[in-house]
Enzyme design. Sequence first.
Site, short mmCIF file in Angstrom:
data_model
loop_
_atom_site.label_atom_id
_atom_site.label_comp_id
_atom_site.label_asym_id
_atom_site.label_seq_id
_atom_site.Cartn_x
_atom_site.Cartn_y
_atom_site.Cartn_z
N HIS A 1 19.43 25.77 6.54
CA HIS A 1 19.24 26.95 5.68
C HIS A 1 18.94 28.20 6.51
O HIS A 1 19.44 29.28 6.21
CB HIS A 1 18.13 26.69 4.68
CG HIS A 1 17.99 27.81 3.71
ND1 HIS A 1 18.94 28.09 2.75
CD2 HIS A 1 17.03 28.77 3.56
CE1 HIS A 1 18.57 29.14 2.05
NE2 HIS A 1 17.42 29.57 2.53
N LYS B 1 21.03 39.71 -4.87
CA LYS B 1 20.14 38.76 -5.57
C LYS B 1 18.68 39.17 -5.44
O LYS B 1 18.25 39.59 -4.38
CB LYS B 1 20.34 37.36 -4.97
CG LYS B 1 19.46 36.30 -5.61
CD LYS B 1 19.86 34.92 -5.13
CE LYS B 1 18.95 34.41 -4.05
NZ LYS B 1 19.26 33.03 -3.63
N ASP C 1 0.82 -1.22 0.00
CA ASP C 1 0.00 0.00 0.00
C ASP C 1 0.85 1.27 0.00
O ASP C 1 0.33 2.38 0.08
CB ASP C 1 -0.96 0.00 1.19
CG ASP C 1 -0.22 0.02 2.53
OD1 ASP C 1 1.04 0.04 2.53
OD2 ASP C 1 -0.89 0.02 3.59
N GLY C 2 2.19 1.12 -0.05
CA GLY C 2 3.06 2.29 -0.14
C GLY C 2 3.69 2.69 1.18
O GLY C 2 4.61 3.51 1.20
N GLU C 3 3.20 2.14 2.29
CA GLU C 3 3.78 2.53 3.58
C GLU C 3 5.19 1.96 3.71
O GLU C 3 5.45 0.82 3.32
CB GLU C 3 2.92 2.00 4.74
CG GLU C 3 1.61 2.74 4.87
CD GLU C 3 0.77 2.25 6.05
OE1 GLU C 3 1.18 1.26 6.70
OE2 GLU C 3 -0.28 2.84 6.31
N ARG D 1 13.54 25.79 4.89
CA ARG D 1 13.22 27.09 4.29
C ARG D 1 11.80 27.52 4.63
O ARG D 1 11.43 28.66 4.42
CB ARG D 1 13.43 27.04 2.77
CG ARG D 1 14.91 26.98 2.44
CD ARG D 1 15.17 27.21 0.98
NE ARG D 1 15.07 25.99 0.23
CZ ARG D 1 15.49 25.86 -1.02
NH1 ARG D 1 16.01 26.88 -1.65
NH2 ARG D 1 15.38 24.72 -1.65
N GLN D 2 11.01 26.58 5.16
CA GLN D 2 9.65 26.94 5.61
C GLN D 2 9.71 27.20 7.11
O GLN D 2 9.14 26.46 7.92
CB GLN D 2 8.68 25.81 5.28
CG GLN D 2 8.51 25.57 3.78
CD GLN D 2 7.41 24.57 3.49
OE1 GLN D 2 6.32 24.63 4.06
NE2 GLN D 2 7.69 23.63 2.60
C1 R5P Z 1 19.19 31.42 -0.60
O1 R5P Z 1 19.04 32.10 0.39
C2 R5P Z 1 20.12 30.26 -0.60
O2 R5P Z 1 21.34 30.58 -0.01
C3 R5P Z 1 20.34 29.69 -1.98
O3 R5P Z 1 20.94 30.69 -2.77
C4 R5P Z 1 19.08 29.27 -2.64
O4 R5P Z 1 18.28 28.57 -1.75
C5 R5P Z 1 19.40 28.42 -3.84
O5 R5P Z 1 18.19 28.06 -4.46
P1 R5P Z 1 18.12 27.77 -6.01
O6 R5P Z 1 19.20 26.79 -6.34
O7 R5P Z 1 16.74 27.20 -6.19
O8 R5P Z 1 18.28 29.08 -6.72
#
Ligand code: R5P
Length: 284
Positions: free
Chosen positions: A122, A184, A33-35, A89-90
């Site tokens: 991150h 950036k 079942d995927g588990e 990142r979240q």
């Molecule tokens: C941003 O703050 C990080 O340091 C990376 O530059 C970023 O997460 C890289 O993401 P991507 O490869 O999708 O541009």
Amino acid sequence: MIVPGSSSQLLAATLAEETGRPLATPTYDRFPDGEGLAAVPDFDDDEATIVAATDSDAAWVELLQLQDAVREAGAERVTTVIPYMGYARQDESFGDGQPVSARAMARAVSTGTDRVVLVNPHEAGVADFYDVPVETVDAASVLAEPLPTDLADPLFLAPDEGAIRIAETVRDAYGTGETDYFEKHRDRDTGEIEVSPSDAHVEGRDVVVVDDIVATGSTMSESVAVLNDRGAARVLAACVHPMLAANAVTKLRGAGVDRIVGSDTLERGCSVVSVAPVLADALD
Ligand code: R5P
């Protein structure tokens, strides 16, 4: 015993060698079942150090199962090493009704461990989401080792200001060179990246673009293209976490990158250097 998650088998083996600890051989099965079912049939120790990058939802579930399995098998003390923490990142709720996903993951992991070790998360603040002691390890210095020893007048360049500290760490470990950073801008709707060059002189120089992660490769490939346009001799890409999702490698090649250097926090073709020595120090 060192207990590898399925995404971190090479790193776990290197860490076992580095620390002299035995390496368990978990099994990773899946029901019809995927588990998933991760188990530790040969685990026999009071202490478990689980090493598991959480680069997919399945990897998170597997980690929770490994934590539970080692307790069932008699571990009294569990350390969880997360070489790459997904969802980092979240780290906040980005809209009405949205979760703080990094916090949700951290809380779940905290229930099965006595401590956590993170490698270059991150967002540094995600460490505070765990309910157990957390050590955050900066492994960026290992990226200097696989770089060519003959870099010409090297410039270690961060693609944004947030990554300048990592660029400085790599430069310091390499032993010579300047550092600088780009500005950036990421378009929120399209995800497209625009980097504004610093006024650093790059013509004829070898430039190492250093970032914590290459995910879609947009940031890195845009930086590489700009540097090649400006006459850099060679442009190398170095990152702690070579996520390299989707067509990132092809984008980087298309931009003219000389080589991609990553660590084994994520096991990819370019994971040419190990963070195990840095982790071994942290586990001492
Ligand atoms: C941003 O703050 C990080 O340091 C990376 O530059 C970023 O997460 C890289 O993401 P991507 O490869 O999708 O541009």
